[in-house]
Motif scaffolding. Structure first.
Motif, short mmCIF file in Angstrom:
data_model
loop_
_atom_site.label_atom_id
_atom_site.label_comp_id
_atom_site.label_asym_id
_atom_site.label_seq_id
_atom_site.Cartn_x
_atom_site.Cartn_y
_atom_site.Cartn_z
N LEU A 151 0.83 -1.20 0.00
CA LEU A 151 0.00 0.00 0.00
C LEU A 151 0.87 1.25 0.00
O LEU A 151 0.56 2.23 -0.68
CB LEU A 151 -0.94 -0.01 1.21
N ALA A 152 1.96 1.22 0.75
CA ALA A 152 2.88 2.36 0.76
C ALA A 152 3.39 2.66 -0.65
O ALA A 152 3.44 3.83 -1.07
CB ALA A 152 4.05 2.09 1.70
N CYS A 153 3.73 1.62 -1.38
CA CYS A 153 4.22 1.81 -2.76
C CYS A 153 3.13 2.36 -3.66
O CYS A 153 3.39 3.21 -4.52
CB CYS A 153 4.75 0.49 -3.31
N HIS A 154 1.91 1.87 -3.48
CA HIS A 154 0.78 2.37 -4.28
C HIS A 154 0.57 3.86 -4.03
O HIS A 154 0.39 4.64 -4.97
CB HIS A 154 -0.48 1.59 -3.93
N VAL A 155 0.59 4.27 -2.75
CA VAL A 155 0.39 5.66 -2.39
C VAL A 155 1.51 6.52 -2.98
O VAL A 155 1.26 7.61 -3.52
CB VAL A 155 0.32 5.83 -0.86
N VAL A 156 2.73 6.04 -2.89
CA VAL A 156 3.87 6.78 -3.43
C VAL A 156 3.73 6.97 -4.93
O VAL A 156 3.98 8.06 -5.47
CB VAL A 156 5.18 6.05 -3.07
#
Length: 287
Positions: free
Chosen positions: A92-97
């Protein structure tokens, strides 16, 4: 425009780069008139958007939507966004980034806190095992192309702070942040262990860290400073005073000149919008 590169270049220039914490579009309008860089803090966003403390209530779509509105309104400002722990998992962190980078955000701050998280200047913080955080951080770094990434530790033990700061500096993160630093001497020690990696310092009124000027921070080797809450705290104080005065005068508005209304209109571009609408009406009427 490569917003990440632009912020990197600014941070690499002489002195300490200030980024001013904003919590809504109006506070951003006021801050943007004085400074070239804005910071979206979890503290301010949780308070203004939810009316809740900064302990993990923020939903990532809300933060992304706010950041996108900011970029649309301020296309030339540096814009750093606090994404807490990346909203728990690395995917999810990568998606948000990726979403934020596509939206033109300059950079993000990713912390190593364990849930339930806390504001960086409060007691009771717990951190993830270092290897677990580094794995998440490295995934985020691999998922970005231009976006600037600030690696943040919330460790509180002196030895652990230095150990983690050194480990974060060894990654491809662009900047290191140790939140809740309690002394000038601690800043010097952190500066010493992270080598040439840019250092970020978080200033929050009433927080654990010393209040320092930009000149003092520059002398300590701090490359960038975020001011998390000046707009929020100023608004809180002013609104409290206004409500107390209104109540004390039985609801009679205070006598003010027209500058307050004019200033509020100018902050949101009332003059430019009115001129644009007037011109559009003129064009349509002459067809």
């Amino acid at each position: 425009m490569l917003y990440g590169k632009a912020l990197r270049d600014e941070i690499a220039s002489a002195g300490t780069t200030p980024l001013i914490g904003v919590y809504d579009m109006y506070s951003a309008s006021l801050a943007a008139a004085h400074y070239d860089g804005l910071f979206v803090s979890g503290f301010g966003f949780a308070a203004s958007y939810y009316g809740l403390p900064d302990i993990g209530f923020i939903a990532w779509p809300d933060m992304v939507a706010f950041a996108e509105r900011l970029r649309g309104a301020f296309p030339r400002h540096h814009l750093l966004v606090d994404i807490d722990d990346g909203y728990v998992d690395a995917e999810l962190a990568c998606h948000v980034v990726r979403r934020l980078e596509r939206s033109g955000i300059s950079g993000v701050v990713l912390e190593d806190q364990k849930r339930p998280r806390r504001c960086g200047h409060t007691e009771g913080k717990q951190v993830l095992p270092l290897e677990e955080y580094l794995a998440k951080l490295n995934q985020v770094l691999e998922s970005r192309t231009d976006l600037l990434v600030v690696a943040r530790t919330d460790a509180t033990d002196d030895e652990e702070i230095m150990h983690r700061a050194s480990a974060l500096a060894a990654t491809d993160a662009d900047v290191v942040l140790v939140d809740g630093v309690r002394s000038v001497e601690a800043i010097r020690r952190i500066r010493g262990v992270i080598g040439n990696k840019p250092l970020l310092f978080n200033q929050i009124a009433g927080g654990k860290s010393p209040r320092l000027s930009l000149s003092e921070l520059a002398a300590l080797g701090v490359d960038v400073a975020i001011y998390s809450t000046p707009c929020l705290f100023a608004a809180h104080r002013a609104m409290e005073e206004a409500m107390a005065e209104l109540k004390a005068t039985d609801g009679r508005l205070p006598s003010v000149d027209g500058s307050s209304r004019a200033g509020a209109g100018a902050a949101v571009g009332a003059g430019e919008v009115t001129a644009m609408l007037t011109e559009n009406l003129r064009r349509h009427s002459t067809r």
